[in-house]
Design a protein around this motif. Structure first.
Motif, PDB file in Angstrom:
ATOM      1  N   LYS A 248      -4.237   2.971   7.872  1.00  0.00           N
ATOM      2  CA  LYS A 248      -2.972   3.686   8.078  1.00  0.00           C
ATOM      3  C   LYS A 248      -2.002   3.259   6.987  1.00  0.00           C
ATOM      4  O   LYS A 248      -1.578   2.097   6.939  1.00  0.00           O
ATOM      5  CB  LYS A 248      -2.396   3.368   9.456  1.00  0.00           C
ATOM      6  CG  LYS A 248      -1.102   4.110   9.779  1.00  0.00           C
ATOM      7  CD  LYS A 248      -0.556   3.694  11.135  1.00  0.00           C
ATOM      8  CE  LYS A 248      -1.524   4.046  12.244  1.00  0.00           C
ATOM      9  NZ  LYS A 248      -0.947   3.719  13.588  1.00  0.00           N
ATOM     10  N   ILE A 249      -1.690   4.184   6.080  1.00  0.00           N
ATOM     11  CA  ILE A 249      -0.759   3.888   4.993  1.00  0.00           C
ATOM     12  C   ILE A 249       0.479   4.752   5.174  1.00  0.00           C
ATOM     13  O   ILE A 249       0.409   5.983   5.138  1.00  0.00           O
ATOM     14  CB  ILE A 249      -1.404   4.143   3.616  1.00  0.00           C
ATOM     15  CG1 ILE A 249      -2.599   3.200   3.419  1.00  0.00           C
ATOM     16  CG2 ILE A 249      -0.383   3.951   2.502  1.00  0.00           C
ATOM     17  CD1 ILE A 249      -3.256   3.303   2.063  1.00  0.00           C
ATOM     18  N   ASN A 250       1.604   4.099   5.398  1.00  0.00           N
ATOM     19  CA  ASN A 250       2.853   4.814   5.622  1.00  0.00           C
ATOM     20  C   ASN A 250       3.327   5.520   4.360  1.00  0.00           C
ATOM     21  O   ASN A 250       3.075   5.057   3.238  1.00  0.00           O
ATOM     22  CB  ASN A 250       3.940   3.841   6.105  1.00  0.00           C
ATOM     23  CG  ASN A 250       3.617   3.256   7.463  1.00  0.00           C
ATOM     24  OD1 ASN A 250       3.162   3.959   8.359  1.00  0.00           O
ATOM     25  ND2 ASN A 250       3.844   1.960   7.623  1.00  0.00           N
ATOM     26  N   ARG A 251       4.019   6.630   4.551  1.00  0.00           N
ATOM     27  CA  ARG A 251       4.591   7.368   3.435  1.00  0.00           C
ATOM     28  C   ARG A 251       5.872   6.673   2.956  1.00  0.00           C
ATOM     29  O   ARG A 251       6.588   6.053   3.746  1.00  0.00           O
ATOM     30  CB  ARG A 251       4.936   8.792   3.855  1.00  0.00           C
ATOM     31  CG  ARG A 251       3.804   9.529   4.540  1.00  0.00           C
ATOM     32  CD  ARG A 251       2.753   9.997   3.571  1.00  0.00           C
ATOM     33  NE  ARG A 251       1.737  10.805   4.250  1.00  0.00           N
ATOM     34  CZ  ARG A 251       0.742  11.417   3.619  1.00  0.00           C
ATOM     35  NH1 ARG A 251       0.613  11.302   2.320  1.00  0.00           N
ATOM     36  NH2 ARG A 251      -0.135  12.142   4.301  1.00  0.00           N
ATOM     37  N   ALA A 252       6.160   6.816   1.669  1.00  0.00           N
ATOM     38  CA  ALA A 252       7.411   6.266   1.139  1.00  0.00           C
ATOM     39  C   ALA A 252       8.606   7.062   1.647  1.00  0.00           C
ATOM     40  O   ALA A 252       9.707   6.528   1.770  1.00  0.00           O
ATOM     41  CB  ALA A 252       7.380   6.271  -0.383  1.00  0.00           C
ATOM     42  N   GLY A 253       8.405   8.346   1.962  1.00  0.00           N
ATOM     43  CA  GLY A 253       9.456   9.191   2.502  1.00  0.00           C
ATOM     44  C   GLY A 253       9.086   9.656   3.892  1.00  0.00           C
ATOM     45  O   GLY A 253       8.341   8.990   4.612  1.00  0.00           O
TER      46      GLY A 253
ATOM     47  N   LEU B 245       0.827  -1.203   0.000  1.00  0.00           N
ATOM     48  CA  LEU B 245       0.000   0.000   0.000  1.00  0.00           C
ATOM     49  C   LEU B 245       0.866   1.259   0.000  1.00  0.00           C
ATOM     50  O   LEU B 245       0.499   2.274  -0.611  1.00  0.00           O
ATOM     51  CB  LEU B 245      -0.934  -0.004   1.210  1.00  0.00           C
ATOM     52  CG  LEU B 245      -2.074  -1.028   1.174  1.00  0.00           C
ATOM     53  CD1 LEU B 245      -2.846  -1.023   2.493  1.00  0.00           C
ATOM     54  CD2 LEU B 245      -3.026  -0.742   0.011  1.00  0.00           C
ATOM     55  N   THR B 246       2.007   1.210   0.679  1.00  0.00           N
ATOM     56  CA  THR B 246       2.919   2.353   0.667  1.00  0.00           C
ATOM     57  C   THR B 246       3.424   2.623  -0.747  1.00  0.00           C
ATOM     58  O   THR B 246       3.455   3.773  -1.203  1.00  0.00           O
ATOM     59  CB  THR B 246       4.109   2.094   1.610  1.00  0.00           C
ATOM     60  OG1 THR B 246       3.631   1.980   2.959  1.00  0.00           O
ATOM     61  CG2 THR B 246       5.125   3.219   1.538  1.00  0.00           C
ATOM     62  N   VAL B 247       3.799   1.562  -1.445  1.00  0.00           N
ATOM     63  CA  VAL B 247       4.265   1.713  -2.836  1.00  0.00           C
ATOM     64  C   VAL B 247       3.131   2.238  -3.713  1.00  0.00           C
ATOM     65  O   VAL B 247       3.326   3.151  -4.530  1.00  0.00           O
ATOM     66  CB  VAL B 247       4.790   0.371  -3.380  1.00  0.00           C
ATOM     67  CG1 VAL B 247       5.140   0.479  -4.859  1.00  0.00           C
ATOM     68  CG2 VAL B 247       6.004  -0.092  -2.585  1.00  0.00           C
TER      69      VAL B 247
ATOM     70  N   ALA C  54      -5.906  -9.997  -0.416  1.00  0.00           N
ATOM     71  CA  ALA C  54      -5.689  -8.571  -0.658  1.00  0.00           C
ATOM     72  C   ALA C  54      -4.288  -8.332  -1.225  1.00  0.00           C
ATOM     73  O   ALA C  54      -4.108  -7.490  -2.121  1.00  0.00           O
ATOM     74  CB  ALA C  54      -5.891  -7.790   0.636  1.00  0.00           C
ATOM     75  N   ILE C  55      -3.299  -9.065  -0.717  1.00  0.00           N
ATOM     76  CA  ILE C  55      -1.937  -8.941  -1.237  1.00  0.00           C
ATOM     77  C   ILE C  55      -1.894  -9.296  -2.713  1.00  0.00           C
ATOM     78  O   ILE C  55      -1.279  -8.601  -3.526  1.00  0.00           O
ATOM     79  CB  ILE C  55      -0.982  -9.840  -0.431  1.00  0.00           C
ATOM     80  CG1 ILE C  55      -0.789  -9.284   0.988  1.00  0.00           C
ATOM     81  CG2 ILE C  55       0.371  -9.985  -1.133  1.00  0.00           C
ATOM     82  CD1 ILE C  55      -0.045 -10.219   1.922  1.00  0.00           C
ATOM     83  N   SER C  56      -2.573 -10.386  -3.082  1.00  0.00           N
ATOM     84  CA  SER C  56      -2.565 -10.803  -4.483  1.00  0.00           C
ATOM     85  C   SER C  56      -3.236  -9.759  -5.376  1.00  0.00           C
ATOM     86  O   SER C  56      -2.813  -9.541  -6.515  1.00  0.00           O
ATOM     87  CB  SER C  56      -3.266 -12.166  -4.630  1.00  0.00           C
ATOM     88  OG  SER C  56      -4.674 -12.050  -4.484  1.00  0.00           O
ATOM     89  N   ILE C  57      -4.275  -9.098  -4.865  1.00  0.00           N
ATOM     90  CA  ILE C  57      -4.970  -8.066  -5.646  1.00  0.00           C
ATOM     91  C   ILE C  57      -4.046  -6.872  -5.883  1.00  0.00           C
ATOM     92  O   ILE C  57      -3.970  -6.325  -6.995  1.00  0.00           O
ATOM     93  CB  ILE C  57      -6.260  -7.641  -4.925  1.00  0.00           C
ATOM     94  CG1 ILE C  57      -7.280  -8.795  -4.956  1.00  0.00           C
ATOM     95  CG2 ILE C  57      -6.857  -6.382  -5.553  1.00  0.00           C
ATOM     96  CD1 ILE C  57      -8.506  -8.560  -4.094  1.00  0.00           C
ATOM     97  N   TRP C  58      -3.317  -6.447  -4.844  1.00  0.00           N
ATOM     98  CA  TRP C  58      -2.437  -5.300  -4.996  1.00  0.00           C
ATOM     99  C   TRP C  58      -1.194  -5.657  -5.814  1.00  0.00           C
ATOM    100  O   TRP C  58      -0.639  -4.794  -6.507  1.00  0.00           O
ATOM    101  CB  TRP C  58      -2.039  -4.752  -3.627  1.00  0.00           C
ATOM    102  CG  TRP C  58      -3.129  -3.900  -3.056  1.00  0.00           C
ATOM    103  CD1 TRP C  58      -3.988  -4.206  -2.054  1.00  0.00           C
ATOM    104  CD2 TRP C  58      -3.485  -2.576  -3.497  1.00  0.00           C
ATOM    105  NE1 TRP C  58      -4.870  -3.170  -1.830  1.00  0.00           N
ATOM    106  CE2 TRP C  58      -4.582  -2.155  -2.692  1.00  0.00           C
ATOM    107  CE3 TRP C  58      -2.996  -1.716  -4.472  1.00  0.00           C
ATOM    108  CZ2 TRP C  58      -5.179  -0.913  -2.862  1.00  0.00           C
ATOM    109  CZ3 TRP C  58      -3.595  -0.481  -4.641  1.00  0.00           C
ATOM    110  CH2 TRP C  58      -4.671  -0.088  -3.842  1.00  0.00           C
TER     111      TRP C  58
END
Length: 298
Positions: free
Chosen positions: A180-185, A84-86, A286-290
């Motif tokens: 909660k989705i972490n930022r890449a930076g 999700l971060t990516v 969900a992982i496979s979908i993303w």
């Protein structure tokens, strides 16, 4: 690609660094991670017993134990969070989210553990097995609900499981708390969507106040009883809540998400005894979908 090759080389290259290694652990080193993970996916996709997983994936006991470990220690959730971060960094996540639940019948093989009937499932600690194993008795018999928060294109962001007889509205704040989705930076994780679409089951003062306080647009219709109650109160009933009928048409993505989920037969019917492993299978889906959404390009 053969019928049992369930991950492309690009997909495996994306999640392999996110898996724990056996370095520093006591006991035997982990078997080939790819075949074990593919064995877990194969089992959920086909809806077979663990002991019936083809031998080419390795011993079924190893496959089951690895899934139990990854479901209980947060590995599946951490992989989903990294994807999700990516996706968010690429602008792939659509922050007009939708919320709903789907009821899944529990097979008799998944209901033969002692459980405390009527106990509340543990939503605060996703990695502790609840006393009721997230199984309840609804109109269709023993069942489990998957509660989902999906992005504007129907891809899952948060997944929780609960007994089948439970309502949708009480689960709403638990779903929002887990978003909660972490930022890449640098920067704090993003936890606030632009808008939330939900059906009439989510039309409550508490939910509307929760969204209003956080500056989130609520796209939730009122049920007829609430409309009638407000009109009977006359001028003291207040104004009707704002509702964008055109935007609400986008809520169907969550229904389509459940259709995609239930293509994995062991999610459409619950065979797992433990809520932990059943939810772990849903997170793996969900992982496979993303992975599909992100493609094979790093």
């Amino acid at each position: 690609m053969s019928r049992t090759s369930v991950l492309t080389d690009g997909q495996w290259a994306r999640i392999q660094p996110l898996l724990p290694t056996s370095a520093g652990r006591r006991g035997r080193p982990f078997r080939d991670d790819r075949r074990v993970v593919e064995g877990i996916i194969y089992r959920y996709r086909c809806g077979i017993a663990w002991r019936d997983v083809p031998a080419e994936f390795g011993p079924w006991q190893t496959i089951w134990k690895r899934h139990r470990r990854y479901s209980g220690d947060g590995t599946w959730d951490s992989i989903l969070a990294a994807l999700l971060t990516v996706a968010d960094a690429r602008g792939v996540v659509d922050w007009s989210v939708s919320v709903d639940s789907t009821v899944n019948r529990a097979h008799q093989h998944g209901t033969n553990l002692p459980r405390t009937t009527g106990a509340r499932s543990n939503y605060m600690n996703l990695f502790a097995e609840p006393d009721d194993h997230a199984i309840g008795r609804s109109r269709g018999g023993l069942s489990t609900k998957i509660h989902a928060l999906v992005d504007g294109r129907g891809r899952p962001l948060v997944l929780l499981v609960a007994p089948g007889q439970g309502g949708d509205a009480p689960m709403f704040t638990h779903l929002m708390d887990q978003l909660k989705i972490n930022r890449a930076g640098p920067g704090r994780p993003r936890t606030r969507p632009d808008r939330v679409r939900g059906d009439k089951a989510y039309s409550s003062k508490a939910i509307r106040a929760h969204l209003r306080d956080r500056g989130i647009v609520a796209v939730i219709p009122q049920p007829s009883d609430q409309i009638g109650h407000r009109k009977r109160r006359g001028s003291t009933g207040g104004r009707p809540p704002a509702f964008d009928r055109e935007d609400y048409k986008g809520r169907n993505v969550v229904e389509r998400n459940f259709n995609i989920f239930k293509q994995w037969r062991a999610l459409a019917t619950r065979y797992d005894k433990l809520a932990l492993t059943y939810r772990g299978g849903a997170v793996l889906r969900a992982i496979s979908i993303w992975l599909t959404a992100l493609g094979d390009t790093p």
